[in-house]
Design a protein around this motif. Structure first.
Motif, mmCIF file in Angstrom:
data_model
loop_
_atom_site.group_PDB
_atom_site.id
_atom_site.type_symbol
_atom_site.label_atom_id
_atom_site.label_comp_id
_atom_site.label_asym_id
_atom_site.label_seq_id
_atom_site.Cartn_x
_atom_site.Cartn_y
_atom_site.Cartn_z
ATOM 1 N N GLY A 1 6.579 -9.898 16.419
ATOM 2 C CA GLY A 1 5.348 -9.198 16.738
ATOM 3 C C GLY A 1 5.740 -7.624 17.086
ATOM 4 N N SER A 2 6.977 -7.285 16.719
ATOM 5 C CA SER A 2 7.379 -5.919 16.970
ATOM 6 C C SER A 2 7.103 -5.115 15.540
ATOM 7 N N HIS A 3 6.066 -4.200 15.750
ATOM 8 C CA HIS A 3 5.689 -3.122 14.641
ATOM 9 C C HIS A 3 7.011 -2.160 14.250
ATOM 10 N N GLU A 4 7.829 -1.968 15.365
ATOM 11 C CA GLU A 4 8.768 -1.038 15.274
ATOM 12 C C GLU A 4 9.958 -1.446 14.563
ATOM 13 N N ASN A 5 10.207 -2.838 14.725
ATOM 14 C CA ASN A 5 11.271 -3.573 14.037
ATOM 15 C C ASN A 5 10.997 -3.934 12.627
ATOM 16 N N MET A 6 9.782 -4.113 12.263
ATOM 17 C CA MET A 6 9.220 -4.191 10.883
ATOM 18 C C MET A 6 9.307 -3.100 10.197
ATOM 19 N N LYS A 7 8.949 -1.945 10.630
ATOM 20 C CA LYS A 7 8.889 -0.728 10.124
ATOM 21 C C LYS A 7 10.241 -0.389 9.789
ATOM 22 N N SER A 8 11.302 -0.544 10.528
ATOM 23 C CA SER A 8 12.663 -0.468 10.298
ATOM 24 C C SER A 8 13.143 -0.888 9.067
ATOM 25 N N ASP A 9 12.689 -2.163 8.745
ATOM 26 C CA ASP A 9 13.017 -2.795 7.546
ATOM 27 C C ASP A 9 12.250 -2.808 6.339
ATOM 28 N N ILE A 10 10.773 -2.343 6.567
ATOM 29 C CA ILE A 10 10.034 -2.495 5.556
ATOM 30 C C ILE A 10 9.097 -1.111 5.283
ATOM 31 N N THR A 11 8.913 -0.392 4.325
ATOM 32 C CA THR A 11 8.273 0.640 3.978
ATOM 33 C C THR A 11 7.158 0.258 3.223
ATOM 34 N N GLY A 12 5.990 0.782 3.330
ATOM 35 C CA GLY A 12 4.857 0.414 2.763
ATOM 36 C C GLY A 12 4.165 1.498 1.665
ATOM 37 N N TYR A 13 3.835 1.161 0.514
ATOM 38 C CA TYR A 13 3.280 2.177 -0.313
ATOM 39 C C TYR A 13 1.873 1.483 -0.809
ATOM 40 N N SER A 14 0.922 2.581 -1.360
ATOM 41 C CA SER A 14 -0.165 1.997 -2.175
ATOM 42 C C SER A 14 -0.463 2.803 -3.102
ATOM 43 N N TYR A 15 -1.078 2.443 -4.408
ATOM 44 C CA TYR A 15 -1.213 2.953 -5.660
ATOM 45 C C TYR A 15 -2.479 2.697 -6.402
ATOM 46 N N SER A 16 -3.108 3.815 -6.894
ATOM 47 C CA SER A 16 -4.543 3.569 -7.388
ATOM 48 C C SER A 16 -4.183 3.037 -8.867
ATOM 49 N N ASP A 17 -5.451 2.553 -9.419
ATOM 50 C CA ASP A 17 -5.403 2.304 -11.085
ATOM 51 C C ASP A 17 -4.751 3.293 -11.806
ATOM 52 N N ARG A 18 -5.314 4.396 -11.475
ATOM 53 C CA ARG A 18 -5.008 5.730 -12.522
ATOM 54 C C ARG A 18 -3.411 5.680 -12.247
ATOM 55 N N GLU A 19 -2.725 5.582 -11.057
ATOM 56 C CA GLU A 19 -1.460 5.910 -10.996
ATOM 57 C C GLU A 19 -0.547 4.725 -11.701
ATOM 58 N N THR A 20 -1.168 3.505 -11.635
ATOM 59 C CA THR A 20 -0.559 2.260 -12.099
ATOM 60 C C THR A 20 -0.653 2.270 -13.493
ATOM 61 N N ARG A 21 -1.724 2.949 -14.323
ATOM 62 C CA ARG A 21 -1.748 2.937 -15.750
ATOM 63 C C ARG A 21 -0.817 4.079 -16.022
ATOM 64 N N GLU A 22 -0.669 5.260 -15.496
ATOM 65 C CA GLU A 22 0.237 6.198 -15.785
ATOM 66 C C GLU A 22 1.733 5.670 -15.697
ATOM 67 N N ALA A 23 1.803 4.732 -14.874
ATOM 68 C CA ALA A 23 3.436 4.281 -14.550
ATOM 69 C C ALA A 23 3.606 3.562 -15.765
ATOM 70 N N ILE A 24 2.686 2.777 -16.230
ATOM 71 C CA ILE A 24 3.052 1.824 -17.560
ATOM 72 C C ILE A 24 3.192 2.676 -18.689
ATOM 73 N N HIS A 25 2.450 3.766 -18.886
ATOM 74 C CA HIS A 25 2.537 4.583 -19.867
ATOM 75 C C HIS A 25 3.988 5.375 -20.113
ATOM 76 N N GLN A 26 4.276 5.993 -18.768
ATOM 77 C CA GLN A 26 5.494 6.789 -18.702
ATOM 78 C C GLN A 26 6.965 6.021 -18.882
ATOM 79 N N VAL A 27 6.490 4.729 -18.263
ATOM 80 C CA VAL A 27 8.017 3.857 -18.306
ATOM 81 C C VAL A 27 8.176 3.590 -19.753
ATOM 82 N N PHE A 28 7.202 3.308 -20.556
ATOM 83 C CA PHE A 28 7.375 2.584 -21.840
ATOM 84 C C PHE A 28 7.664 3.840 -22.801
ATOM 85 N N ASN A 29 7.232 4.995 -22.571
ATOM 86 C CA ASN A 29 7.584 6.259 -23.466
ATOM 87 C C ASN A 29 9.112 6.475 -23.213
ATOM 88 N N LYS A 30 9.449 6.547 -21.996
ATOM 89 C CA LYS A 30 10.818 6.840 -21.712
ATOM 90 C C LYS A 30 12.049 5.727 -22.040
#
Length: 429
Positions: A320-349
């Motif tokens: 139940g410890s938020h502090e301990n969980m946060k020390s092991d896990i970092t959270g991120y979230s991304y939009s559809d636009r960012e997701t599409r751009e990642a597909i495009h950029q990684v393929f091009n590179k």
């Protein structure tokens, strides 16, 4: 090995009891009573083990003789009869490709193990089982294929109408036989809510042998720990220090399995919980407040979950410890636009093709490693072809087909999002 409920109000269960029931009576989730650390010799020699050999070493303590070792080895060999390669994408960034199974998604591992384990127990008891499962995309197809034609087992799959890809839908709705697909007029959260209600309904419990094939079933989740070990075994030894693993996350079964792998002794320094717009857990990691939300439809639809079930297991692993969980896990979230751009950029590179879910995992890993030293693996959870309409727009190349459904007829029923309708259907069935 015994299994307890995360809510702490149900009796301990054996492995067999836990996977046959799916959910404890108190609406918690089953967890192993202990997670034993694997031997130092196993980690020292891990490069020399095959994928099934690693799988057996990881799973055997949790089964603890309830399936004879010889049969368990056969189950794992049948489950893991495809490759799970680690592919270098950039310096110090690797993709663990989990889409080489029969339904081209990571859930093949858990679904195939669960199907074979349930088949073993149902044959011994000669009792017919009904597997009830909700899906936001890949679970349904993996479960349908894993259980197709298995004696003594019927499968009922609930999926949200219009919110999964054509490929995913065809994989689970064209089989027939012992597979029934219900196209629910609602969201994945509606489907998951109905499934949970079914497991708590006394009349259904008395009339039917119900079990689950979602990651709420512990035997769906535990095998997913295996490929974390196999991924580490494939990374060069000099790059195993400061290792970060990025997990595209929806219902958080995959991340929970990774956390269990870490407790088993796997040297992973940090995890990334990467979501799309359905960012309930990343917000919790940031604010220490868990606020379930209505799911939002995105191009990475298998992660469209607003109230992930396995968050209970994550909390439980950290007492139940938020502090301990946060020390092991970092959270991120991304939009559809960012997701599409990642597909495009990684393929091009690099010419590497990401699917929308892997793209979210890649984005999180890239962002984390921008500010911190380390090497990283992101999970590529589905074959890009399953989302060809999205991916092809970004890479400007037509993907070769991996499977054709042209001659297969869809077999599914439009269905209400009300539990009473599901209950009546199951009792009649």
């Amino acid at each position: 090995m015994k299994y307890y409920s995360t809510n702490g109000k149900s009796s301990l269960a054996s492995f067999k009891e836990a996977i046959l029931k799916g959910l404890p009576d108190d609406n918690g989730l089953y967890m192993p009573q202990e997670i034993p650390e694997l031997t130092s010799s196993f980690f020292r020699d891990i490069d020399n083990y095959s994928l099934p050999e690693i799988g057996y070493k990881v799973i055997q303590p949790f089964v603890d003789g309830e399936i004879p070792d010889s049969i368990l080895k056969s189950i794992i060999e049948e489950t893991l009869n495809f490759e799970i390669p680690l592919v270098k994408v950039f310096d110090d960034i690797y993709s663990l490709e989990l889409f080489h199974g029969p339904t081209f998604a990571f859930k093949d591992v858990g679904a195939r193990f669960l199907a074979r384990s349930l088949s073993y127990f149902s044959k011994k008891s000669e009792q017919k089982l009904t597997v009830l499962v909700a899906t936001s995309g890949d679970t349904g197809s993996a479960v349908a294929q894993g259980f197709y034609g298995v004696p003594n087992i019927d499968v009922v799959i609930l999926f949200p109408s219009g919110k999964i890809s054509y490929f995913q839908e065809q994989q689970m709705t064209t089989l027939g036989k012992n597979i029934t697909a219900l196209e629910v007029n609602g969201t994945f959260d509606d489907c998951q809510r109905m499934v949970k209600q079914a497991f708590l309904d006394k009349e259904l419990i008395e009339e039917m042998n119900l079990t689950s094939a979602n990651s709420i079933n512990i035997a769906r989740l535990l095998p997913q720990s295996i490929y974390y070990f196999y991924g580490v075994a494939q990374i060069p030894k000099d790059k195993r220090q400061q290792l970060v693993v990025s997990v595209p996350s929806g219902n958080y079964g995959n991340l929970s399995a990774g956390l269990i792998a870490r407790q088993l002794g796997l040297p992973i320094q940090h995890f990334l919980a990467c979501s799309n717009a359905n960012d309930t857990v990343p917000k919790y990691l940031e604010t220490a407040e868990y606020k379930a939300q209505s799911s939002v439809q995105t191009i990475s639809n298998a992660m469209d979950v607003g109230d992930p079930s396995n968050f209970q297991r994550m909390l439980n692993l950290y007492s139940g410890s938020h502090e301990n969980m946060k020390s092991d896990i970092t959270g991120y979230s991304y939009s559809d636009r960012e997701t599409r751009e990642a597909i495009h950029q990684v393929f091009n590179k690099t010419s590497y093709v990401l699917d929308p879910h892997g793209a979210v995992g890649f984005l999180g890993l890239k962002e984390y490693l921008t500010n911190k030293a380390g090497k990283g693996i992101f999970l590529e959870t589905a074959h890009p072809y399953k989302f060809k309409e999205i991916v092809e727009k970004e890479i400007n190349i037509e993907l070769p087909p991996v499977l054709s459904f042209d001659e297969l007829q869809k077999k599914s029923s439009s269905f209400s999002s009300k539990f009473e309708a599901l209950k009546a259907f199951l009792l009649e069935k």
